[in-house]
Design a protein around this motif. Structure first.
Motif, PDB file in Angstrom:
ATOM      1  N   PHE A   1      22.339 -12.635  -4.192  1.00 39.42           N
ATOM      2  CA  PHE A   1      21.354 -13.183  -3.263  1.00 39.42           C
ATOM      3  C   PHE A   1      21.668 -12.778  -1.829  1.00 39.42           C
ATOM      4  N   ALA A   2      22.903 -12.951  -1.400  1.00 38.66           N
ATOM      5  CA  ALA A   2      23.289 -12.604  -0.024  1.00 38.66           C
ATOM      6  C   ALA A   2      23.055 -11.119   0.259  1.00 38.66           C
ATOM      7  N   LEU A   3      23.272 -10.274  -0.732  1.00 36.00           N
ATOM      8  CA  LEU A   3      23.066  -8.837  -0.541  1.00 36.00           C
ATOM      9  C   LEU A   3      21.588  -8.451  -0.488  1.00 36.00           C
ATOM     10  N   CYS A   4      20.716  -9.299  -1.022  1.00 37.16           N
ATOM     11  CA  CYS A   4      19.277  -8.996  -0.970  1.00 37.16           C
ATOM     12  C   CYS A   4      18.780  -8.849   0.460  1.00 37.16           C
ATOM     13  N   VAL A   5      19.311  -9.636   1.391  1.00 31.16           N
ATOM     14  CA  VAL A   5      18.824  -9.600   2.772  1.00 31.16           C
ATOM     15  C   VAL A   5      19.134  -8.251   3.425  1.00 31.16           C
ATOM     16  N   PRO A   6      20.394  -7.806   3.471  1.00 30.34           N
ATOM     17  CA  PRO A   6      20.644  -6.507   4.105  1.00 30.34           C
ATOM     18  C   PRO A   6      20.047  -5.335   3.328  1.00 30.34           C
ATOM     19  N   VAL A   7      20.025  -5.406   2.017  1.00 27.51           N
ATOM     20  CA  VAL A   7      19.432  -4.318   1.237  1.00 27.51           C
ATOM     21  C   VAL A   7      17.932  -4.222   1.538  1.00 27.51           C
ATOM     22  N   ALA A   8      17.258  -5.369   1.625  1.00 26.36           N
ATOM     23  CA  ALA A   8      15.830  -5.375   1.975  1.00 26.36           C
ATOM     24  C   ALA A   8      15.616  -4.752   3.349  1.00 26.36           C
ATOM     25  N   ASN A   9      16.466  -5.117   4.301  1.00 23.36           N
ATOM     26  CA  ASN A   9      16.331  -4.571   5.661  1.00 23.36           C
ATOM     27  C   ASN A   9      16.581  -3.069   5.693  1.00 23.36           C
ATOM     28  N   TRP A  10      17.503  -2.592   4.893  1.00 24.29           N
ATOM     29  CA  TRP A  10      17.758  -1.160   4.825  1.00 24.29           C
ATOM     30  C   TRP A  10      16.583  -0.446   4.145  1.00 24.29           C
ATOM     31  N   MET A  11      16.100  -1.020   3.036  1.00 19.72           N
ATOM     32  CA  MET A  11      15.018  -0.391   2.279  1.00 19.72           C
ATOM     33  C   MET A  11      13.746  -0.224   3.112  1.00 19.72           C
ATOM     34  N   VAL A  12      13.384  -1.247   3.877  1.00 18.52           N
ATOM     35  CA  VAL A  12      12.128  -1.202   4.624  1.00 18.52           C
ATOM     36  C   VAL A  12      12.122  -0.068   5.643  1.00 18.52           C
ATOM     37  N   GLN A  13      13.287   0.430   5.996  1.00 21.34           N
ATOM     38  CA  GLN A  13      13.386   1.542   6.943  1.00 21.34           C
ATOM     39  C   GLN A  13      13.637   2.893   6.281  1.00 21.34           C
ATOM     40  N   ASN A  14      14.074   2.892   5.007  1.00 18.99           N
ATOM     41  CA  ASN A  14      14.565   4.122   4.384  1.00 18.99           C
ATOM     42  C   ASN A  14      13.998   4.477   3.017  1.00 18.99           C
ATOM     43  N   VAL A  15      13.349   3.570   2.331  1.00 18.80           N
ATOM     44  CA  VAL A  15      12.920   3.828   0.955  1.00 18.80           C
ATOM     45  C   VAL A  15      11.420   3.596   0.839  1.00 18.80           C
ATOM     46  N   GLY A  16      10.716   4.605   0.385  1.00 23.69           N
ATOM     47  CA  GLY A  16       9.291   4.446   0.176  1.00 23.69           C
ATOM     48  C   GLY A  16       8.626   5.762  -0.150  1.00 23.69           C
ATOM     49  N   THR A  17       7.437   5.681  -0.666  1.00 20.66           N
ATOM     50  CA  THR A  17       6.670   6.894  -0.919  1.00 20.66           C
ATOM     51  C   THR A  17       6.014   7.386   0.363  1.00 20.66           C
ATOM     52  N   VAL A  18       5.878   6.467   1.343  1.00 19.68           N
ATOM     53  CA  VAL A  18       5.341   6.785   2.668  1.00 19.68           C
ATOM     54  C   VAL A  18       6.190   6.023   3.676  1.00 19.68           C
ATOM     55  N   CYS A  19       6.672   6.720   4.709  1.00 17.33           N
ATOM     56  CA  CYS A  19       7.432   6.052   5.765  1.00 17.33           C
ATOM     57  C   CYS A  19       6.764   6.360   7.107  1.00 17.33           C
ATOM     58  N   HIS A  20       6.285   5.328   7.783  1.00 16.15           N
ATOM     59  CA  HIS A  20       5.641   5.473   9.085  1.00 16.15           C
ATOM     60  C   HIS A  20       6.692   5.478  10.186  1.00 16.15           C
ATOM     61  N   PRO A  21       6.574   6.374  11.154  1.00 14.99           N
ATOM     62  CA  PRO A  21       7.512   6.345  12.288  1.00 14.99           C
ATOM     63  C   PRO A  21       7.394   5.008  13.028  1.00 14.99           C
ATOM     64  N   GLY A  22       8.525   4.326  13.184  1.00 12.70           N
ATOM     65  CA  GLY A  22       8.530   3.043  13.868  1.00 12.70           C
ATOM     66  C   GLY A  22       7.931   1.915  13.047  1.00 12.70           C
ATOM     67  N   GLY A  23       7.545   2.186  11.823  1.00 17.80           N
ATOM     68  CA  GLY A  23       6.934   1.173  10.967  1.00 17.80           C
ATOM     69  C   GLY A  23       7.636   1.131   9.633  1.00 17.80           C
ATOM     70  N   PRO A  24       7.102   0.422   8.709  1.00 15.98           N
ATOM     71  CA  PRO A  24       7.791   0.273   7.428  1.00 15.98           C
ATOM     72  C   PRO A  24       7.606   1.476   6.507  1.00 15.98           C
ATOM     73  N   CYS A  25       8.571   1.615   5.601  1.00 11.36           N
ATOM     74  CA  CYS A  25       8.414   2.521   4.466  1.00 11.36           C
ATOM     75  C   CYS A  25       7.666   1.724   3.401  1.00 11.36           C
ATOM     76  N   LEU A  26       6.678   2.355   2.782  1.00 15.78           N
ATOM     77  CA  LEU A  26       5.796   1.664   1.843  1.00 15.78           C
ATOM     78  C   LEU A  26       5.977   2.170   0.420  1.00 15.78           C
ATOM     79  N   ILE A  27       5.711   1.280  -0.524  1.00 18.25           N
ATOM     80  CA  ILE A  27       5.689   1.626  -1.946  1.00 18.25           C
ATOM     81  C   ILE A  27       4.402   1.060  -2.551  1.00 18.25           C
ATOM     82  N   PRO A  28       3.898   1.707  -3.619  1.00 19.32           N
ATOM     83  CA  PRO A  28       2.733   1.132  -4.296  1.00 19.32           C
ATOM     84  C   PRO A  28       3.171  -0.052  -5.160  1.00 19.32           C
TER      85      PRO A  28
END
Length: 189
Positions: free
Chosen positions: A20-47
């Motif tokens: 559970f504690a690791l979910c917070v930093p992993v989520a914060n890392w993912m939103v900036q680095n993991v996705g099928t589309v990553c917007h500059p200055g915005g979130p990385c997105l997944i379907p």
């Protein structure tokens, strides 16, 4: 026998707490680095459904809602709050301050709402408690996080659907844990 059941409950509880504690930093890392589309200055997105996108942190946020319930079940309410704080502190190493504040605020308020719904239901109806509390928590988490992190509620439905997928995927595991608890005579914290 009571000692071994209690020890097992605590070991499982600390494993859930760590996850559970690791979910917070992993989520914060993912939103900036993991996705099928990553917007500059915005979130990385997944379907998350046909034609519906969500910031990728949705996966960890949905999982966190279920894990918080399991931490409480094994270790008690106070450990759930400790896990939120630890996750927030760990996030400072992987995300910009504005994102950390948004995610910690969203986790804190959603997990407290989750706790309020889960606590009265969990002794009698574990699966219902996890699902109902997660639904309340995921809506609150979504609204707070999106507004504070991005100043927009554009991905609200994607977040709700993505987190719901994680909760649905956890139901068989929750049922299995409940059956094992009953078979072993294990009581929640």
């Amino acid at each position: 026998m009571s000692f071994s059941l209690d020890s097992r409950r605590r070991v499982e509880g600390f494993a859930f707490l760590l996850a559970f504690a690791l979910c917070v930093p992993v989520a914060n890392w993912m939103v900036q680095n993991v996705g099928t589309v990553c917007h500059p200055g915005g979130p990385c997105l997944i379907p998350v459904a046909p034609g519906l996108m969500s910031p990728s942190a949705v996966l960890m946020a949905g999982l966190a809602l279920v894990l918080r319930d399991l931490v409480q079940r094994r270790l008690g309410v106070s450990w759930s709050v400790v896990a939120i704080a630890v996750g927030g502190v760990l996030s400072w190493w992987v995300a910009p301050p504005a994102l950390v504040v948004a995610s910690v605020a969203a986790f804190l308020f959603s997990e407290l709402a989750d706790l309020a719904v889960y606590t009265p239901l969990q002794r009698r109806r574990l699966v219902l408690a996890v699902v109902a509390s997660s639904i309340v928590g995921l809506v609150i988490d979504t609204l707070i996080f999106l507004w504070l992190a991005f100043g927009s509620l554009e991905y609200t439905w994607g977040q709700i659907v993505g987190k719901s997928w994680m909760v649905l995927l956890a139901i068989p595991v929750i049922r299995l844990l409940r059956r094992r608890e009953l078979a072993m005579g294990m009581q929640p914290a």
